[in-house]
Enzyme design. Structure first.
Site, PDB file in Angstrom:
ATOM      1  N   GLU A 192      -4.480   4.299  -8.066  1.00  0.00           N
ATOM      2  CA  GLU A 192      -5.681   4.979  -7.585  1.00  0.00           C
ATOM      3  C   GLU A 192      -5.708   6.407  -8.122  1.00  0.00           C
ATOM      4  OE1 GLU A 192      -7.806   6.808  -3.608  1.00  0.00           O
ATOM      5  OE2 GLU A 192      -6.433   5.120  -3.333  1.00  0.00           O
TER       6      GLU A 192
ATOM      7  N   HIS B 109       0.828  -1.205   0.000  1.00  0.00           N
ATOM      8  CA  HIS B 109       0.000   0.000   0.000  1.00  0.00           C
ATOM      9  C   HIS B 109       0.865   1.259   0.000  1.00  0.00           C
ATOM     10  CE1 HIS B 109      -2.698   2.959   2.222  1.00  0.00           C
ATOM     11  NE2 HIS B 109      -3.410   2.645   1.151  1.00  0.00           N
TER      12      HIS B 109
ATOM     13  N   ASP C 239      -1.072   6.316  -5.452  1.00  0.00           N
ATOM     14  CA  ASP C 239      -2.077   7.328  -5.789  1.00  0.00           C
ATOM     15  C   ASP C 239      -1.540   8.285  -6.843  1.00  0.00           C
ATOM     16  OD1 ASP C 239      -4.008   6.806  -3.351  1.00  0.00           O
ATOM     17  OD2 ASP C 239      -1.978   6.925  -2.530  1.00  0.00           O
TER      18      ASP C 239
ATOM     19  N   HIS D 292      -0.571  10.976  -2.251  1.00  0.00           N
ATOM     20  CA  HIS D 292      -1.912  10.639  -1.760  1.00  0.00           C
ATOM     21  C   HIS D 292      -2.753  11.868  -1.460  1.00  0.00           C
ATOM     22  CE1 HIS D 292      -4.920   9.808   1.398  1.00  0.00           C
ATOM     23  NE2 HIS D 292      -5.126   8.701   0.714  1.00  0.00           N
TER      24      HIS D 292
ATOM     25  N   GLU E 255       0.326  -0.637  -4.765  1.00  0.00           N
ATOM     26  CA  GLU E 255      -0.742   0.359  -4.869  1.00  0.00           C
ATOM     27  C   GLU E 255      -0.141   1.728  -4.651  1.00  0.00           C
ATOM     28  OE1 GLU E 255      -3.869   3.109  -3.215  1.00  0.00           O
ATOM     29  OE2 GLU E 255      -1.970   2.445  -2.332  1.00  0.00           O
TER      30      GLU E 255
END
Length: 246
Positions: free
Chosen positions: A111, A9, A39, A52, A37
């Site tokens: 994301e 993450h 952003d 993020h 993962e």
């Protein structure tokens, strides 16, 4: 027995500053971490960058909104020292740099971050273009809390895997996923029950369960089925627990 997929993450953010190349490379280069993962949002000059928060204060020495700064301005910021002095000088990476770093063709969960979904679809188009440029179509899944955004991606690039990010448990989950054209469901793990996991499997969806940091929670989720992917800040905890059960 097939093992659950492990996703780091925001990169391996338990040991390096989140969403930096340091954290992302640690995850990419580890042979037992399956995916990463991170952003992505747009700069003022419309460069997709990896960070993020919409604002800069928490993870950099800058201030203000990401969207109000050019890539060059963001590049001058320190994005590592807040985590540990050994990471002084880590910068905000561009999406392009992450795709270049992914030589192993690990699975990337990108994301998309937008305060509101834009009718112009600039973020979606720029991300798709870079994915295609670096031949990553088979190695990414696009998720977002802005479900319109992943709907747009699926319409612009049907080959790409997409999925809605969901905190809570909405009504008509299957209907929403079908409307989006989803390939996966990205769910906050506290809401992931045996019933939801079973339904998702019957509907043909894998699940990204986030953000799972305690070994006991990892154990419970793993028992729901191998289609449940473990997204964690601490992949080492997952690998340690998985190793102890082998």
């Amino acid at each position: 027995m097939q093992s659950n997929v492990c996703i780091a993450h925001r990169g391996w953010s338990g040991v390096a500053p989140e969403n930096t190349l340091a954290a992302i490379r640690l995850a990419i280069e580890h042979p037992e971490i399956d995916g990463v993962e991170f952003d992505v949002q747009l700069t003022k000059d419309q460069i997709p960058v990896v960070i993020h928060d919409y604002s800069l204060e928490r993870t950099t020495n800058g201030t203000g909104w990401v969207k109000d700064h050019t890539f060059a301005e963001l590049r001058s910021l320190d994005a590592g020292s807040w985590f540990d002095s050994q990471f002084v000088g880590e910068t905000i990476p561009s999406l392009e740099e992450v795709l270049i770093a992914n030589r192993q063709k690990k699975w990337l969960n990108i994301e998309l971050k937008q305060m509101v979904a834009s009718k112009e679809q600039v973020l979606e188009e720029k991300v798709i273009r870079l994915i295609e440029q670096y031949d990553m179509e088979e190695h990414v899944v696009i998720t977002s809390f802005q479900h319109q955004s992943v709907y747009n991606v699926k319409r612009l690039a049907p080959r790409l895997q997409v999925g809605p990010l969901i905190y809570g448990m909405p009504l008509l989950l299957q209907e929403q996923a079908q409307h989006i054209g989803a390939d996966v469901l990205s769910l906050a793990y506290p809401y992931l029950t045996h019933e939801v996991a079973q339904h998702a499997q019957e509907w043909g969806y894998s699940i990204i369960a986030w953000t799972v940091d305690e070994p006991e929670h990892m154990r419970v989720l793993a028992q729901l089925g191998s289609h449940v992917h473990i997204c964690t800040n601490h992949p080492d905890r997952w690998l340690s627990w998985k190793g102890s059960t082998a």
